[in-house]
Design a protein around this motif. Structure first.
Motif, mmCIF file in Angstrom:
data_model
loop_
_atom_site.group_PDB
_atom_site.id
_atom_site.type_symbol
_atom_site.label_atom_id
_atom_site.label_comp_id
_atom_site.label_asym_id
_atom_site.label_seq_id
_atom_site.Cartn_x
_atom_site.Cartn_y
_atom_site.Cartn_z
ATOM 1 N N ASP A 1 0.618 -1.168 0.139
ATOM 2 C CA ASP A 1 -0.381 0.364 0.062
ATOM 3 C C ASP A 1 0.922 1.303 0.185
ATOM 4 O OD1 ASP A 1 -2.793 -1.364 0.655
ATOM 5 O OD2 ASP A 1 -2.204 -0.869 1.911
ATOM 6 N N ILE A 2 1.745 0.901 0.497
ATOM 7 C CA ILE A 2 2.367 2.618 1.248
ATOM 8 C C ILE A 2 3.450 2.925 -0.233
ATOM 9 C CG2 ILE A 2 4.754 3.335 1.998
ATOM 10 C CD1 ILE A 2 4.048 1.438 4.453
ATOM 11 N N LYS A 3 4.140 1.370 -1.108
ATOM 12 C CA LYS A 3 4.431 1.833 -2.188
ATOM 13 C C LYS A 3 3.998 2.148 -3.636
ATOM 14 C CE LYS A 3 8.138 -1.891 -1.867
ATOM 15 N NZ LYS A 3 8.609 -3.626 -2.501
ATOM 16 N N THR A 4 2.299 2.029 -3.619
ATOM 17 C CA THR A 4 1.363 2.845 -4.465
ATOM 18 C C THR A 4 1.094 3.597 -4.458
ATOM 19 O OG1 THR A 4 0.335 -0.418 -4.394
ATOM 20 C CG2 THR A 4 -0.873 1.991 -5.161
ATOM 21 N N GLU A 5 1.182 4.410 -2.583
ATOM 22 C CA GLU A 5 0.637 5.421 -2.557
ATOM 23 C C GLU A 5 1.746 6.046 -2.875
ATOM 24 O OE1 GLU A 5 -2.084 7.147 -1.331
ATOM 25 O OE2 GLU A 5 -3.187 5.082 -1.358
ATOM 26 N N VAL A 6 2.970 6.323 -2.761
ATOM 27 C CA VAL A 6 4.316 6.365 -2.779
ATOM 28 C C VAL A 6 4.421 7.234 -4.457
ATOM 29 C CG1 VAL A 6 6.283 7.145 -2.495
ATOM 30 C CG2 VAL A 6 4.930 6.638 -0.604
ATOM 31 N N ASN A 7 4.276 5.887 -4.979
ATOM 32 C CA ASN A 7 5.003 6.471 -6.232
ATOM 33 C C ASN A 7 3.484 6.969 -7.166
ATOM 34 O OD1 ASN A 7 7.612 4.636 -6.351
ATOM 35 N ND2 ASN A 7 6.061 2.552 -6.176
ATOM 36 N N ALA A 8 2.021 6.496 -6.852
ATOM 37 C CA ALA A 8 1.534 7.610 -7.653
ATOM 38 C C ALA A 8 1.856 8.680 -7.024
ATOM 39 C CB ALA A 8 -0.176 6.974 -6.282
#
Length: 456
Positions: A318-325
């Motif tokens: 979730d963290i990776k997805t949010e940051v990359n977005a």
């Protein structure tokens, strides 16, 4: 120049009561005017004294003493402005300062315009325009980093790098234009390969200066750091911890922060502007939705992104997805609430984030904040620039120069005629001249020096 040819006067110290104040004169009659109101304790006449000397005496007004003063004498051209300069150090009473300036005006001095002393220094060749602007930046510097950049410019940081380059370009431009007089003979005076090599060198130098502006401007204005994340991740608590005061409301109610809250913190001499943004989430609340959109704008504009995470509510993916977005160039994940959760578990999650930098912290107890501060300082200090540009006018002129140089190189590779090459070379030289002030206009000088304080 507003007072061209006249002797000017102004207070060189900040308005208000102080222990000491300095009133400055500059111009051909500066020493003569000072002699009319100054009485040396040794009976000396200032006009007969050597330059760079200090004299004790009194300012006399209508046969009565206004103040006991020290007078510093700087004879042109070896002075700040290149003219005769007299600096009168008096007591810092507002009344004394006002009376002294009025007395000097009665004796023939004109009130200085903002920045007129430094403008005269520029006009008299004591400094170029980049150095003159550095004087204002030095006065305005509020942190060690901004001070360091201003000092570098004051010592001729940009002009030292470009002076030789500009002269070489002038020489080549002269040869190219000389060819135009012999166009019928089809003679080449300018070696095209040597010109391209010089242009490549100029391109590399100027591009490095252009690229350094992101760092220099941040040092000057304060490095913008966006604090973002989901609601209740601890963003406001982090801002309060960094600022060491209650700047933002902390509540368990999600969506408390609906607008951006900013505070400036100096870390190791570098100013950082921390911006606490609204929690990122989908919401039907109109006001909160506006706050979320503003948060995304602040994140996009910030040089650094601190993405605060409550590990209990978000998985590593979730963290990776949010940051990359968010598509930010310098994200740092802060795994918050180390005071509540298992530290080993948080460290393990940090390792799983892979290429995304992360630090385990507790905004509540302050754990990990020193590591965070060190990381922020390293981001700013880790630069390979010999000279850093912090002035937006300089940045614009350098960009225009770079564009013109690229155009000349394209023309060389395509076999463009000498007359067209000469036009593009003149454009590059024009913008380099505008940068240092070897080419200037009254409007440009007026805009620059109007932002100075009076007395400088």
């Amino acid at each position: 120049m507003q007072n061209e040819g006249k002797t000017i006067v102004a207070s060189a110290t900040a308005p208000g009561t102080s222990a000491i104040a300095i009133v400055r004169l500059s111009g051909d009659k500066a020493i003569i005017i000072a002699d009319r109101v100054f009485r040396s304790v040794h009976g000396k006449t200032l006009a007969k004294q050597k330059s760079h000397t200090i004299h004790l005496g009194h300012i006399v007004q209508n046969d009565s003493t206004l103040d006991e003063v020290l007078v510093s004498l700087f004879k042109g051209p070896n002075s700040y402005t290149g003219e005769d300069v007299v600096e009168i150090s008096c007591h810092g009473s507002i009344y004394i300062q006002q009376q002294l300036i009025q007395l000097l005006q009665k004796e023939g001095a004109q009130m200085a315009a903002p920045g007129e002393f430094t403008l005269r220094a520029f006009m008299n060749g004591k400094m170029d325009l980049t150095q003159a602007e550095a004087v204002a930046d030095l006065i305005a510097s509020e942190g060690e980093a901004a001070h360091r950049v201003a000092i570098q410019q004051l010592r001729g940081g940009i002009s030292n790098q470009l002076e030789q380059l500009r002269q070489q370009l002038i020489d080549f431009a002269s040869l190219v234009e000389l060819e135009l007089d012999f166009s019928e003979e089809d003679v080449d005076f300018a070696d095209r390969n040597a010109l391209d090599k010089l242009l490549q060198e100029a391109q590399d130098t100027i591009k490095s200066l252009v690229d350094s502006f992101a760092v220099g401007n941040a040092m000057k204005q304060g490095v913008p750091v966006a604090i973002a994340g989901k609601p209740n991740a601890g963003k406001s608590s982090l801002l309060n911890a960094l600022a060491q005061e209650e700047k933002a409301i902390v509540s368990e109610i999600a969506g408390t922060t609906r607008d951006s809250i900013e505070d400036t913190v100096t870390i190791d001499g570098i100013q950082f502007r921390f911006i606490d943004t609204a929690g990122l989430r989908e919401t039907e609340d109109t006001i909160e939705a506006i706050g979320v959109e503003k948060a995304k704008t602040k994140i996009s504009d910030a040089q650094v992104l601190l993405y605060v995470v409550d590990s209990e509510t978000m998985t590593t993916e979730d963290i990776k997805t949010e940051v990359n977005a968010l598509q930010h160039q310098s994200p740092l994940v802060l795994l918050n609430k180390a005071d509540l959760y298992d530290t080993n578990q948080l460290n393990n999650q940090s390792r799983k984030l892979g290429d995304i930098d992360s630090i385990v912290i507790s905004a509540e107890t302050g754990a990990g904040l020193d590591k965070l501060k060190n990381h922020l300082v390293q981001l700013v200090n880790h630069t390979n620039y010999d000279t850093i540009v912090s002035n937006s006018r300089h940045h614009n002129e350098l960009q225009q120069t770079l564009t013109a140089i690229l155009t000349v190189r394209e023309g060389l590779s395509s076999g463009l005629s000498g007359d067209l090459l000469a036009v593009d070379l003149r454009t590059a030289l024009h913008h380099l001249g505008m940068l240092t002030g070897s080419i200037s206009s009254d409007e440009l000088l007026g805009n620059i020096f109007a932002n100075f304080c009076i007395g400088k």
